[in-house]
Design an enzyme around this catalytic site. Structure first.
Site: not given
Ligand code: DGY
Length: 322
Positions: A158, A160, A239-241, A270, A288
């Site tokens: 997508g 990013i 760097t997503s989740r 987190e 994050h």
């Protein structure tokens, strides 16, 4: 008069836009910390709009606490896994997020920063130098790897993912493989990216970078079988989740040098970052902060405000998810 509750102070860029709208009664949680659950449940009572951040779990209980007049949840994040979208849909509540070119650029730069930090062993050598361990140059000290000419495997092609691909292709001649639920013709045209099955990507990439939303279908998308497919010399970038990766399995893979290393900005639980992960030298960890540039956070703040202003003037918000 519409009442809006903002769960944490956001950059002024968006707040200014909201304050101009006289018909909005704005209440901002005043402390610079994650709002405690019981305070959230109390403060949302009677509001029409909640401007949430990604650390707020906006579920049935919060929607009940707010009341039936709640009609918009404007999330200050691209991700929206903190919101029960199905419950919102059932209640006719619109949910919005804050994508945009500025946040894509900031996250893409962070991905490059992680990649280069790993390739050139920046955190390891920084620690070494700070500890005053540098006692003289050596031809085989801290050898790293080249980024130029390597292969990037994007999981998620997508906005990013595309921003990452473009920078690595244009700047460093990196070959791009990608996997997604659908093809991205623009990404292919601009970077020569090759769509391939997940297994092929995992087997061939030097850098596997994750750019998918957290959904039931992407939970633990990267686990033991996937890590086994990766090259011993490859690195995982997330760097997503956090929950997209089975973190315990990743730690094992890193400890056993099953893969070369990882660049992580997000974690499974987190803000907890496991000690085992913090101890590993072949890992670069950030808290994050991939989108944490002034430009990006100002743009996110404006986007959240614009979603709210469109909604209150009877229009479909630009980033409506449901
Ligand atoms: C997001 O927007 O979802 C990021 O994780 C924080 O900027």
């Amino acid at each position: 008069m519409k009442k809006i509750f903002i769960t944490r102070h956001i950059p002024e860029a968006g707040l200014r836009l909201l304050r101009k709208q006289r018909s909005l009664k704005i209440d901002v949680y005043e402390k610079d910390r994650i709002i405690p659950r019981r305070v959230l449940l109390r403060r949302v009572r009677g509001v029409d709009i909640i401007l949430s951040i990604l650390t707020d779990r906006i579920d049935k209980q919060v929607m009940d606490a707010a009341g039936p007049q709640l009609k918009l949840i404007a999330n200050f994040a691209v991700g929206f896994d903190n919101i029960d979208i199905n419950e919102a849909k059932k209640r006719g509540i619109t949910v919005t997020n804050t994508p945009g070119p500025e946040i894509s650029a900031a996250v893409a730069e962070h991905v490059l920063a992680l990649i280069f930090a790993l390739a050139h062993r920046i955190t390891e050598t920084d620690t070494f130098a700070r500890k005053n361990k540098y006692k003289g140059w050596g031809p085989e000290m801290f050898l790293g790897v080249d980024v130029a000419g390597s292969t990037l495997g994007l999981i998620g092609g997508g906005a990013i993912g595309s921003a990452v691909a473009k920078r690595l292709k244009d700047g460093f001649g990196v070959k791009i493989l990608y996997h997604d639920v659908k093809h991205n013709i623009k990404l292919e045209a601009e970077t020569g990216a090759v769509f391939c099955p997940l297994k092929t990507l995992l087997k061939q990439a030097d850098w596997v970078s994750l750019h998918v939303p957290l959904l039931p279908s992407t939970h633990h998308l990267i686990g033991a079988p996937e890590l086994k497919l990766m090259k011993k010399t490859a690195y995982l970038i997330n760097t997503s989740r956090g929950p997209v990766v089975d973190e315990a399995t990743l730690i094992d893979a890193l400890k056993n040098n099953q893969i070369a290393g990882a660049g992580l900005d997000v974690y499974e639980h987190e803000p907890h970052i496991p000690r085992a992960l913090r101890k590993l030298p072949n890992v670069v960890i950030t808290p994050h902060t991939a989108s944490a540039t002034h430009t990006s956070r100002d743009a996110m703040s404006r986007a959240a405000a614009q979603n709210i202003l469109a909604f209150t003037s009877g229009k479909t918000p630009p980033n409506a998810l449901s």
